[in-house]
Design a protein around this motif. Structure first.
Motif, PDB file in Angstrom:
ATOM      1  N   GLU A  42       0.825  -1.206   0.000  1.00 16.70           N
ATOM      2  CA  GLU A  42       0.000   0.000   0.000  1.00 16.70           C
ATOM      3  C   GLU A  42       0.861   1.259   0.000  1.00 16.70           C
ATOM      4  O   GLU A  42       0.566   2.225  -0.708  1.00 16.70           O
ATOM      5  CB  GLU A  42      -0.925   0.018   1.224  1.00 16.70           C
ATOM      6  CG  GLU A  42      -2.087  -0.934   1.126  1.00 16.70           C
ATOM      7  CD  GLU A  42      -2.962  -0.910   2.363  1.00 16.70           C
ATOM      8  OE1 GLU A  42      -3.023   0.139   3.052  1.00 16.70           O
ATOM      9  OE2 GLU A  42      -3.591  -1.933   2.651  1.00 16.70           O
ATOM     10  N   HIS A  43       1.922   1.240   0.787  1.00 18.89           N
ATOM     11  CA  HIS A  43       2.777   2.422   0.868  1.00 18.89           C
ATOM     12  C   HIS A  43       3.615   2.606  -0.398  1.00 18.89           C
ATOM     13  O   HIS A  43       3.895   3.732  -0.801  1.00 18.89           O
ATOM     14  CB  HIS A  43       3.646   2.370   2.124  1.00 18.89           C
ATOM     15  CG  HIS A  43       2.888   2.785   3.341  1.00 18.89           C
ATOM     16  ND1 HIS A  43       1.984   1.958   3.962  1.00 18.89           N
ATOM     17  CD2 HIS A  43       2.868   3.951   4.013  1.00 18.89           C
ATOM     18  CE1 HIS A  43       1.450   2.601   4.977  1.00 18.89           C
ATOM     19  NE2 HIS A  43       1.965   3.822   5.030  1.00 18.89           N
ATOM     20  N   ARG A  44       3.992   1.516  -1.042  1.00 18.95           N
ATOM     21  CA  ARG A  44       4.681   1.645  -2.332  1.00 18.95           C
ATOM     22  C   ARG A  44       3.750   2.282  -3.357  1.00 18.95           C
ATOM     23  O   ARG A  44       4.164   3.142  -4.137  1.00 18.95           O
ATOM     24  CB  ARG A  44       5.164   0.282  -2.816  1.00 18.95           C
ATOM     25  CG  ARG A  44       6.385  -0.203  -2.072  1.00 18.95           C
ATOM     26  CD  ARG A  44       6.821  -1.549  -2.559  1.00 18.95           C
ATOM     27  NE  ARG A  44       8.064  -1.976  -1.925  1.00 18.95           N
ATOM     28  CZ  ARG A  44       8.464  -3.227  -1.864  1.00 18.95           C
ATOM     29  NH1 ARG A  44       7.735  -4.190  -2.400  1.00 18.95           N
ATOM     30  NH2 ARG A  44       9.602  -3.534  -1.272  1.00 18.95           N
ATOM     31  N   ALA A  45       2.481   1.882  -3.367  1.00 20.63           N
ATOM     32  CA  ALA A  45       1.497   2.478  -4.277  1.00 20.63           C
ATOM     33  C   ALA A  45       1.290   3.950  -3.936  1.00 20.63           C
ATOM     34  O   ALA A  45       1.218   4.807  -4.826  1.00 20.63           O
ATOM     35  CB  ALA A  45       0.182   1.712  -4.208  1.00 20.63           C
ATOM     36  N   LEU A  46       1.209   4.261  -2.652  1.00 15.14           N
ATOM     37  CA  LEU A  46       1.038   5.635  -2.212  1.00 15.14           C
ATOM     38  C   LEU A  46       2.236   6.490  -2.620  1.00 15.14           C
ATOM     39  O   LEU A  46       2.077   7.641  -3.019  1.00 15.14           O
ATOM     40  CB  LEU A  46       0.838   5.697  -0.696  1.00 15.14           C
ATOM     41  CG  LEU A  46       0.686   7.082  -0.079  1.00 15.14           C
ATOM     42  CD1 LEU A  46      -0.494   7.834  -0.688  1.00 15.14           C
ATOM     43  CD2 LEU A  46       0.534   6.974   1.433  1.00 15.14           C
ATOM     44  N   LEU A  47       3.426   5.934  -2.552  1.00 21.67           N
ATOM     45  CA  LEU A  47       4.617   6.666  -2.965  1.00 21.67           C
ATOM     46  C   LEU A  47       4.526   7.020  -4.447  1.00 21.67           C
ATOM     47  O   LEU A  47       4.776   8.161  -4.841  1.00 21.67           O
ATOM     48  CB  LEU A  47       5.885   5.860  -2.686  1.00 21.67           C
ATOM     49  CG  LEU A  47       7.201   6.522  -3.105  1.00 21.67           C
ATOM     50  CD1 LEU A  47       7.407   7.845  -2.385  1.00 21.67           C
ATOM     51  CD2 LEU A  47       8.368   5.574  -2.839  1.00 21.67           C
ATOM     52  N   GLY A  48       4.154   6.054  -5.266  1.00 23.57           N
ATOM     53  CA  GLY A  48       4.000   6.323  -6.694  1.00 23.57           C
ATOM     54  C   GLY A  48       2.955   7.394  -6.961  1.00 23.57           C
ATOM     55  O   GLY A  48       3.160   8.300  -7.772  1.00 23.57           O
TER      56      GLY A  48
ATOM     57  N   ALA B 273      12.919 -11.250   3.629  1.00 22.61           N
ATOM     58  CA  ALA B 273      13.377 -10.442   2.495  1.00 22.61           C
ATOM     59  C   ALA B 273      12.971 -11.059   1.166  1.00 22.61           C
ATOM     60  O   ALA B 273      12.638 -10.351   0.227  1.00 22.61           O
ATOM     61  CB  ALA B 273      14.881 -10.243   2.562  1.00 22.61           C
ATOM     62  N   THR B 274      12.964 -12.377   1.079  1.00 25.79           N
ATOM     63  CA  THR B 274      12.607 -13.009  -0.192  1.00 25.79           C
ATOM     64  C   THR B 274      11.139 -12.785  -0.501  1.00 25.79           C
ATOM     65  O   THR B 274      10.773 -12.593  -1.657  1.00 25.79           O
ATOM     66  CB  THR B 274      12.905 -14.525  -0.175  1.00 25.79           C
ATOM     67  OG1 THR B 274      12.244 -15.119   0.933  1.00 25.79           O
ATOM     68  CG2 THR B 274      14.390 -14.765  -0.089  1.00 25.79           C
ATOM     69  N   SER B 275      10.279 -12.729   0.509  1.00 25.87           N
ATOM     70  CA  SER B 275       8.875 -12.453   0.292  1.00 25.87           C
ATOM     71  C   SER B 275       8.691 -11.024  -0.222  1.00 25.87           C
ATOM     72  O   SER B 275       7.900 -10.763  -1.102  1.00 25.87           O
ATOM     73  CB  SER B 275       8.079 -12.604   1.589  1.00 25.87           C
ATOM     74  OG  SER B 275       8.135 -13.921   2.039  1.00 25.87           O
ATOM     75  N   ARG B 276       9.453 -10.101   0.321  1.00 25.60           N
ATOM     76  CA  ARG B 276       9.370  -8.700  -0.083  1.00 25.60           C
ATOM     77  C   ARG B 276       9.803  -8.546  -1.526  1.00 25.60           C
ATOM     78  O   ARG B 276       9.185  -7.859  -2.305  1.00 25.60           O
ATOM     79  CB  ARG B 276      10.252  -7.831   0.807  1.00 25.60           C
ATOM     80  CG  ARG B 276      10.130  -6.350   0.450  1.00 25.60           C
ATOM     81  CD  ARG B 276      11.169  -5.501   1.118  1.00 25.60           C
ATOM     82  NE  ARG B 276      12.443  -5.736   0.480  1.00 25.60           N
ATOM     83  CZ  ARG B 276      13.582  -5.877   1.126  1.00 25.60           C
ATOM     84  NH1 ARG B 276      13.618  -5.798   2.420  1.00 25.60           N
ATOM     85  NH2 ARG B 276      14.704  -6.092   0.480  1.00 25.60           N
ATOM     86  N   ASP B 277      10.885  -9.189  -1.904  1.00 26.92           N
ATOM     87  CA  ASP B 277      11.423  -9.039  -3.248  1.00 26.92           C
ATOM     88  C   ASP B 277      10.536  -9.666  -4.305  1.00 26.92           C
ATOM     89  O   ASP B 277      10.615  -9.313  -5.472  1.00 26.92           O
ATOM     90  CB  ASP B 277      12.823  -9.650  -3.323  1.00 26.92           C
ATOM     91  CG  ASP B 277      13.829  -8.864  -2.498  1.00 26.92           C
ATOM     92  OD1 ASP B 277      14.872  -9.428  -2.173  1.00 26.92           O
ATOM     93  OD2 ASP B 277      13.561  -7.686  -2.186  1.00 26.92           O
ATOM     94  N   ALA B 278       9.673 -10.571  -3.912  1.00 24.14           N
ATOM     95  CA  ALA B 278       8.785 -11.235  -4.861  1.00 24.14           C
ATOM     96  C   ALA B 278       7.626 -10.347  -5.280  1.00 24.14           C
ATOM     97  O   ALA B 278       6.945 -10.628  -6.241  1.00 24.14           O
ATOM     98  CB  ALA B 278       8.239 -12.532  -4.248  1.00 24.14           C
ATOM     99  N   THR B 279       7.404  -9.247  -4.546  1.00 22.94           N
ATOM    100  CA  THR B 279       6.265  -8.375  -4.861  1.00 22.94           C
ATOM    101  C   THR B 279       6.600  -7.378  -5.916  1.00 22.94           C
ATOM    102  O   THR B 279       7.678  -7.112  -6.260  1.00 22.94           O
ATOM    103  CB  THR B 279       5.756  -7.635  -3.616  1.00 22.94           C
ATOM    104  OG1 THR B 279       6.818  -6.869  -3.060  1.00 22.94           O
ATOM    105  CG2 THR B 279       5.179  -8.595  -2.620  1.00 22.94           C
TER     106      THR B 279
END
Length: 63
Positions: free
Chosen positions: A19-25, A57-63
């Motif tokens: 959600e915050h990555r989308a908000l940043l964009g 970290a691997t879960s994060r990078d998969a998104t």
């Protein structure tokens, strides 16, 4: 946003990060201002640090 990220479950933490990555964009695209971008970037960094602390970290990078 939860002030103590350690209380969030992994799924909730990943959802908040997305959600915050989308908000940043959106913030950048709509020129919401430096303070908004800085705040969102800071929260993303905190979410990523908590995921790294958990070893997710691997879960994060998969998104």
């Amino acid at each position: 946003m939860c002030s103590d990220l350690t209380k969030l479950g992994d799924d909730e933490l990943l959802a908040q990060l997305d959600e915050h990555r989308a908000l940043l964009g959106e913030s950048i695209a709509n020129d919401y201002g430096c303070e908004t971008v800085r705040g969102v970037t800071s929260r993303i960094t905190a979410f990523e640090a908590e995921l790294d602390r958990r070893g997710s970290a691997t879960s994060r990078d998969a998104t």
